[in-house]
Every structure is written in C-alpha cells, then in structure tokens.
Design a protein around this motif. Structure first.
Motif, short mmCIF file in Angstrom:
data_model
loop_
_atom_site.label_atom_id
_atom_site.label_comp_id
_atom_site.label_asym_id
_atom_site.label_seq_id
_atom_site.Cartn_x
_atom_site.Cartn_y
_atom_site.Cartn_z
N LEU A 1 0.75 -1.30 -0.13
CA LEU A 1 0.19 -0.01 0.00
C LEU A 1 0.86 1.43 0.07
CD1 LEU A 1 -2.72 -1.07 2.68
CD2 LEU A 1 -2.69 -1.09 0.13
N GLY A 2 2.13 1.21 0.14
CA GLY A 2 3.08 2.09 0.19
C GLY A 2 2.82 3.10 1.36
N VAL A 3 2.58 2.48 2.46
CA VAL A 3 2.53 3.16 3.75
C VAL A 3 3.44 2.66 4.85
CG1 VAL A 3 0.25 3.66 3.18
CG2 VAL A 3 0.57 1.86 4.47
N SER A 4 3.40 3.17 6.09
CA SER A 4 4.23 2.66 7.11
C SER A 4 3.46 1.60 7.95
CB SER A 4 4.34 3.84 8.42
OG SER A 4 3.45 4.20 8.62
N ARG A 5 4.39 0.78 8.62
CA ARG A 5 3.81 -0.36 9.26
C ARG A 5 2.89 0.21 10.24
NH1 ARG A 5 7.49 -5.61 10.01
NH2 ARG A 5 5.65 -6.28 10.87
N ALA A 6 3.40 1.19 11.06
CA ALA A 6 2.39 1.94 11.94
C ALA A 6 1.15 2.23 11.35
CB ALA A 6 3.10 2.91 12.66
N ALA A 7 1.01 2.76 10.34
CA ALA A 7 -0.16 3.15 9.47
C ALA A 7 -1.18 1.78 9.34
CB ALA A 7 -0.09 3.80 8.38
N VAL A 8 -0.44 0.70 8.87
CA VAL A 8 -1.12 -0.36 8.88
C VAL A 8 -1.72 -0.83 10.12
CG1 VAL A 8 -1.01 -3.04 8.53
CG2 VAL A 8 -0.06 -1.26 6.75
N HIS A 9 -0.89 -1.06 11.20
CA HIS A 9 -1.32 -1.30 12.44
C HIS A 9 -2.55 -0.34 13.17
CE1 HIS A 9 -1.11 -2.94 16.81
NE2 HIS A 9 -1.15 -1.70 17.09
N LYS A 10 -2.42 0.91 12.83
CA LYS A 10 -3.59 1.94 13.41
C LYS A 10 -5.03 1.36 12.34
CE LYS A 10 -4.78 6.81 13.62
NZ LYS A 10 -4.20 8.19 13.10
N ALA A 11 -4.72 1.15 11.19
CA ALA A 11 -5.85 0.86 10.50
C ALA A 11 -6.55 -0.41 10.84
CB ALA A 11 -5.54 0.81 8.91
N ILE A 12 -5.66 -1.34 11.13
CA ILE A 12 -6.19 -2.77 11.76
C ILE A 12 -7.02 -2.46 12.82
CG2 ILE A 12 -5.60 -5.08 12.67
CD1 ILE A 12 -5.31 -4.90 9.86
N GLY A 13 -6.42 -1.65 13.85
CA GLY A 13 -7.39 -1.43 15.26
C GLY A 13 -8.52 -0.61 14.71
N ALA A 14 -8.62 0.16 13.87
CA ALA A 14 -9.78 1.01 13.50
C ALA A 14 -11.06 -0.09 12.88
CB ALA A 14 -9.53 2.13 12.39
N LEU A 15 -10.30 -0.95 12.13
CA LEU A 15 -11.21 -2.03 11.48
C LEU A 15 -11.89 -2.92 12.63
CD1 LEU A 15 -9.16 -2.76 8.23
CD2 LEU A 15 -11.52 -1.57 8.37
N ARG A 16 -11.01 -3.21 13.53
CA ARG A 16 -11.58 -4.15 14.60
C ARG A 16 -12.40 -3.70 15.43
NH1 ARG A 16 -5.49 -6.53 16.39
NH2 ARG A 16 -5.80 -8.53 15.12
N SER A 17 -12.22 -2.17 15.77
CA SER A 17 -13.10 -1.41 16.48
C SER A 17 -14.43 -1.34 15.47
CB SER A 17 -12.72 0.28 16.60
OG SER A 17 -11.54 0.02 17.47
N GLY A 18 -14.45 -1.24 14.24
CA GLY A 18 -15.58 -1.36 13.67
C GLY A 18 -16.48 -2.44 13.34
N GLY A 19 -15.97 -3.55 14.13
CA GLY A 19 -16.46 -4.79 14.24
C GLY A 19 -16.05 -6.16 13.21
N LEU A 20 -14.94 -5.71 12.37
CA LEU A 20 -14.59 -6.70 11.61
C LEU A 20 -13.71 -7.70 12.41
CD1 LEU A 20 -15.18 -4.35 9.62
CD2 LEU A 20 -13.41 -5.17 8.15
N ALA A 21 -13.91 -9.12 12.18
CA ALA A 21 -13.26 -10.09 12.56
C ALA A 21 -11.87 -10.27 12.01
CB ALA A 21 -14.11 -11.23 12.55
#
Length: 324
Positions: free
Chosen positions: A28-48
């Motif tokens: 995706l051309g982003v940092s690993r920290a950005a990926v980690h933050k995105a995963i947290g947001a997706l989990r908070s939105g209810g994704l398994a």
C-alpha cells in the motif's frame, strides 16, 4: 482511498490467508504503524481480523461485514459499483438515491444494511431489517435506444438469478417480469424507476433497486410468509459483500449486452429461467383478471398468452400469478 479502506480491500482479496504487516505496508506504500492503526480501526468497527505475531493478519472467512471497501475488493466490473457507498440504515435506497445522488456518475451504487421505508411495485411497502437481506440501488444514465430501456429490468432479474447461483449454490427461476423465485417462493424484489427529461421526454436517469432475502424476515406478515422465501431456506447464505459484488458484476455483463445491441442474447438467458412458459397462469391487469396459457416471450420481452376463448394476447405490463 483511506489507509483503513485499502487495508480492508487487501484483506478481503486475500480472505482466509494471512498478510504480514510488512507486506501490507509495502503493497500500500504506507508505514507499518499506519497499517497497525488501520487494523485497530477496522476491529473497532466490528470486523473479525485476527493477528498472529510473525505470521500476519487475516480477515475471518466467517466475517459478514458490509463495507464499501469490502464490496469494491470483490467487484469484477469496469464501471458498475466503482463509485459505491454503503450506509448502515436509510428509508429506501431508491428514495435516497433520487433525493441526493442523481448527479453521481453512471454506475454509482448505494447499499444499505437496513431500510426503514422500503418500497415495491404499485407502492407496496415492506420492512427490511438489518441482518435479513441486502438492499442496493444502481444509478444509470443510459445512452440506449429508448425501445431498449425496458430491458434494464430484465437485465437486473438475470443478474440476481445468476449471482444467487454463483454464491448460494442453487439456481432460481424468474417469474415475468422480474420476480426471482425458488420453488415458487419470492427471493428478491426489483424496482426500476426512470427520470424523464421534461423538455425532450427522454430518459435522463434510471435507477434499479434490488432487495434480496438472505434469511426469513421476522417482520413479514402472515400473508407474506406463504409467498416469500430466503436464500437460507434453499442453500447457503453467502456473505453480503460477496453477493452484492456478484450482483453488480453480473449486472454489468447483462447491461453491456444491451449497449452492444445484443438484447437477443440477454433475452435468451432470461427466457431460460422463466418458470411460466407452457403453464396455466392468471393474468392480473389494470382492468381485468383472467386465466390463460403462457405460450412464450417475444423479442421485446413481452409475454405471450392465450386465454380460455383461444384469443392471443401480448402482455407488456401487469402481473401474473402461477399455481406451484
């Protein structure tokens, strides 16, 4: 596309497989920290989404989230659904699209997890609670010859029937004009509406609303329960994003036949699923109701019937009833 949506799209495309944070970041051309933050947001939105150190992240094969990025990841289209919006709840996808989104480009799609004021033909209302179905409307700005506009409803019915076959594991039939059935039970409602240009009388926009029953709806009144059906009663229930993407992809293929002047091919696919040809039916018209034999379908998608006196009729509108 936001990083969160891009991460979800990558996980959706690799559903069931693990993708490492480093691989996602590089892809995706982003940092690993950005990926980690995105995963947290997706989990908070209810994704398994589960993660294993050293192995990566995985979107569960059981996850049934319905999101813009999730549907987009599964699309096999050039235009239909490439401009897409998923919302949790609204009155009716047809109504809201007409009120707010008619200026969007050809192929825009509005999806909702729930409708609070769904509408069908003849102004009939129906409840569409969350978890029981998928509800979407496709916006078209057709450049088709005016005589071919009528085939868009047929294209929608063919698309839904084929998408159900692709994702749910059984092949439904179609009752003229656009009811998708299994064993005589209605699985899907389709409502197309045209916006007419006042000065020229031409069709400026057309919307095709589609609602598919995934599971029996607890809000169905008793009289509806006898005729309505759901995918869960006849096969597996596909993930909502999977079914929505399949419908849109199949619709684009059906619509492209009209754009290429191949309506005969579309009608052949439609005719092969019609459940009424060769059967006794009841014709329900605006002025009369009568018994007839359905004898075929003409090149315009009109139903051919013969009444009890032997008189032939060509039906361009109205409804029919079949005893299953």
């Amino acid at each position: 596309m936001a990083v969160k949506d891009a991460v979800l799209q990558a996980l959706e495309q690799a559903r069931g497989e693990r993708l490492s944070g480093g691989r996602l970041a590089a892809q995706l051309g982003v940092s690993r920290a950005a990926v980690h933050k995105a995963i947290g947001a997706l989990r908070s939105g209810g994704l398994a989404i589960d993660g294993v150190p050293g192995e990566g992240y995985r979107l569960s094969s059981e996850d049934d989230s319905l999101t813009t990025a999730g549907v987009a990841a599964l699309l096999d289209t050039d235009c239909i659904g490439r401009d897409l919006l998923v919302v949790p709840s609204l009155t009716s996808t047809n109504t809201v699209l007409k009120e707010r989104y008619l200026n969007h480009p050809h192929g825009f799609v509005l999806l909702a997890e729930e409708q609070t004021g769904g509408r069908g033909r003849l102004g009939r209302s129906f409840a569409s609670p969350a978890g029981t179905g998928i509800y979407l409307t496709i916006l078209l700005h057709p450049t088709l010859p005016i005589q071919h506009i009528q085939f868009i409803t047929i294209a929608a019915a063919v698309a839904v029937a084929e998408a159900i076959g692709q994702t749910a594991g059984f092949d439904p039939q179609i009752k003229w004009v656009n009811d998708v059935l299994m064993q005589g039970r209605k699985l899907c409602g389709i409502l197309t509406e045209a916006m007419i240009e006042g000065e020229t009388g031409t069709v400026s926009s057309l919307i095709a609303g589609i609602g598919v029953n995934l599971r029996p709806n607890p809000a169905w009144p008793n009289e509806v329960r006898t005729v309505a059906g759901a995918l869960s009663e006849f096969g597996k229930v596909p993930r909502r994003a999977e079914l929505a993407a399949a419908i849109l992809s199949r619709f684009e293929r059906a619509y492209s036949l009209l754009e290429q002047g191949q309506q005969a091919e579309l009608l052949a696919r439609y005719r092969s699923r019609l459940c009424c040809i060769g059967r006794e039916i009841t014709v329900i018209g605006p002025a009369a109701k009568y018994e007839a034999l359905c004898t075929g379908l003409d090149e315009n998608g009109h139903l051919l019937v013969r009444d009890k006196s032997g008189q032939e009729h060509t039906l361009s509108s109205g409804e029919i009833s079949i005893r299953f």
